[in-house]
Design a protein around this motif. Structure first.
Motif, short mmCIF file in Angstrom:
data_model
loop_
_atom_site.label_atom_id
_atom_site.label_comp_id
_atom_site.label_asym_id
_atom_site.label_seq_id
_atom_site.Cartn_x
_atom_site.Cartn_y
_atom_site.Cartn_z
N THR A 85 43.70 44.47 42.95
CA THR A 85 44.12 44.16 41.80
C THR A 85 43.65 43.65 41.22
O THR A 85 43.40 42.31 40.12
CB THR A 85 45.04 44.92 42.09
N VAL A 86 44.78 42.08 41.45
CA VAL A 86 45.32 40.84 40.66
C VAL A 86 44.37 40.28 40.86
O VAL A 86 44.34 39.00 39.57
CB VAL A 86 46.77 40.84 41.82
N ALA A 87 43.72 39.88 41.53
CA ALA A 87 42.80 39.24 42.01
C ALA A 87 41.33 39.28 40.87
O ALA A 87 40.19 38.60 39.78
CB ALA A 87 42.24 38.81 43.06
N THR A 88 41.16 40.60 40.92
CA THR A 88 40.61 41.59 39.97
C THR A 88 40.90 41.21 38.35
O THR A 88 39.49 40.91 37.47
CB THR A 88 40.75 43.04 39.87
N ILE A 89 41.58 41.40 37.90
CA ILE A 89 42.32 41.10 36.58
C ILE A 89 42.01 39.62 36.01
O ILE A 89 41.55 39.40 35.30
CB ILE A 89 43.73 41.48 36.16
N SER A 90 42.50 39.16 37.48
CA SER A 90 42.21 37.11 36.82
C SER A 90 40.97 36.49 36.68
O SER A 90 40.17 35.91 35.33
CB SER A 90 43.26 36.49 38.42
N ALA A 91 39.86 37.50 37.53
CA ALA A 91 38.74 36.99 37.53
C ALA A 91 37.98 37.53 36.83
O ALA A 91 37.20 36.39 35.80
CB ALA A 91 37.63 37.85 38.73
N VAL A 92 38.39 39.31 35.83
CA VAL A 92 37.47 39.08 34.85
C VAL A 92 38.24 38.03 33.53
O VAL A 92 36.61 38.41 32.65
CB VAL A 92 37.77 41.23 35.26
N ALA A 93 38.99 38.42 33.21
CA ALA A 93 39.30 37.64 32.32
C ALA A 93 38.74 36.00 32.35
O ALA A 93 38.48 36.00 31.86
CB ALA A 93 40.85 36.98 32.69
N LYS A 94 38.54 35.76 33.57
CA LYS A 94 37.59 34.30 33.67
C LYS A 94 36.38 34.15 33.53
O LYS A 94 35.88 33.11 32.52
CB LYS A 94 38.01 33.64 34.43
N SER A 95 35.25 35.63 33.71
CA SER A 95 34.07 35.82 32.71
C SER A 95 34.49 35.55 31.59
O SER A 95 33.05 35.92 30.89
CB SER A 95 33.93 37.15 33.65
N ARG A 96 35.48 36.25 30.97
CA ARG A 96 35.42 35.65 29.65
C ARG A 96 36.49 34.70 28.95
O ARG A 96 36.15 35.30 28.25
CB ARG A 96 35.96 37.01 29.19
N ARG A 97 35.90 34.32 30.02
CA ARG A 97 36.95 32.59 29.38
C ARG A 97 38.14 32.74 29.21
O ARG A 97 38.66 31.97 27.88
CB ARG A 97 35.71 31.61 28.25
N ALA A 98 38.52 33.31 29.38
CA ALA A 98 40.09 33.70 28.81
C ALA A 98 41.42 33.76 30.17
O ALA A 98 40.46 33.55 31.43
CB ALA A 98 41.11 35.23 28.73
N ARG A 99 42.88 33.39 29.79
CA ARG A 99 43.11 33.19 31.18
C ARG A 99 44.45 34.37 30.39
O ARG A 99 44.79 33.88 29.67
CB ARG A 99 44.04 31.02 31.01
N LEU A 100 44.58 34.62 31.31
CA LEU A 100 46.21 35.72 31.23
C LEU A 100 46.79 34.80 31.79
O LEU A 100 47.80 34.68 32.84
CB LEU A 100 45.66 37.29 32.23
#
Ligand code: MEV
Length: 330
Positions: A125-140
């Protein structure tokens, strides 16, 4: 704190997050006591690329023995129970970033056995959230990931405390208390831990639900458990800092006894704990929700760990010689 949104998305990005073990306080942490958990070097890796359909798509390549299926092979594609949390994680992340374009394909690759108490769902779950954010060039930031992870974790576990996702996000050793008190515990020498999987995998949701129900029926008894586990978790932190393995082992043994008393151990887990102690472990306990899954054993050193591993393997367990993951999701 999320960075500004992009004009173009990168074609393929990835994140990985560790699994976790709980040194003290599982189950009781849901009722408000502190727990101590350690991130371990079993990883889930998530790749995200643009989807053909323009919708969120999720696929997973998970060896079936990790899902508790006797037949070896790979689970690819549809499995609602395993994939829906990842879809929810991707969707919550896109909502958080106010992205109207939902076209992401999430591909999960997980080394962590599922339903075994090692944090497979929190890690993916955590890796998905991080990767989806990266795919939008966003860092959470970590706080954002922690909050977002409750959406899939609630779906899967009912009322999780948050300790699993906190450990997978922050890495290292943490003391956690609901709702979001996370204290990093710095140690000079991480404990030498062996994980042994009993092979019986189970639902955290059902086990936690049964404990919560029991705590509501036996208020007084549970209050004394909560007081004791609070002392245990505080003492675990001290023992880790002082590198006092004998004390840490004693605390783990007592914690296992308490988990037995509230009915989440099984004869198989008790047998593996007894085997580990007989083989020289300084302490042993079930880890995670119980009802099956894994035990952890504290070993004096790596040589002792090999001997204990051999005995537990002969007793039917599957061994993971884990070490500390210090970095968390990245
Ligand atoms: C599961 O790894 C830990 C539990 O305490 C559940 C939770 O804290 O959400 C059993």
């Amino acid at each position: 704190m999320s960075s500004s949104s992009p004009s173009t998305s990168p074609s393929i990005v990835s994140s990985r997050a560790p699994g976790k073990i709980i040194l003290s306080g599982e189950q009781f942490v849901v009722l408000g006591a502190p727990a101590v958990a350690m991130a371990v070097n079993l990883y889930s890796k998530i790749e995200v690329r643009p989807s053909q359909s323009g919708r969120i798509e999720v696929t997973a390549d998970i060896p079936l023995h990790l899902v508790g299926d006797a037949d070896k092979g790979s689970l690819v594609g549809e499995n609602r129970e395993l994939l829906e949390p990842l879809r929810l994680a991707a969707s919550a992340t896109l909502d958080h970033l106010a992205m109207r374009d939902r076209g992401v394909h999430v591909e999960a690759n997980c080394q962590i056995p599922s339903g075994a108490g090692l944090g497979s769902s929190a890690s993916t779950t955590v890796a998905t959230i991080s990767a989806v954010a990266k795919s939008r060039r966003a860092r959470l930031n970590r706080e954002d990931i922690f909050k977002l992870a409750f959406i899939p974790e609630n779906y899967l576990h009912g009322h999780p405390s948050g300790v699993d996702q906190a450990t997978c996000i922050y890495g290292g050793i943490i003391q956690f208390k609901k709702p979001s008190k996370i204290k990093a515990i710095t140690v000079k020498r991480p404990p030498t831990i062996l994980v042994c999987d009993s092979g019986a995998h189970r639902s955290t949701k059902a086990l936690v639900g049964a404990v919560v129900k029991r705590s509501q029926e036996q208020t007084d008894g549970f209050q004394s458990h909560l007081d004791e586990i609070t002392s245990i978790s505080n003492a675990v932190v001290k023992a880790l800092r002082k590198e006092d393995d004998n004390e840490l082992g004693r605390l783990m043994n007592r914690n296992h006894e308490m988990l037995r008393q509230i009915g989440v151990s099984t004869p198989d887990l008790d047998r593996l704990v007894a085997e580990a102690l007989q083989a020289g472990a300084l302490g042993a306990k079930l880890t995670g929700a119980g009802g099956g899954g894994c035990i952890i054993a504290l070993c004096a050193d790596k040589k002792d760990r090999s001997n204990i591993a051999r005995k537990l393997r002969n007793a039917g367990g599957t061994i993971y010689n884990v070490s500390l993951d210090a970095s968390g999701v990245k």
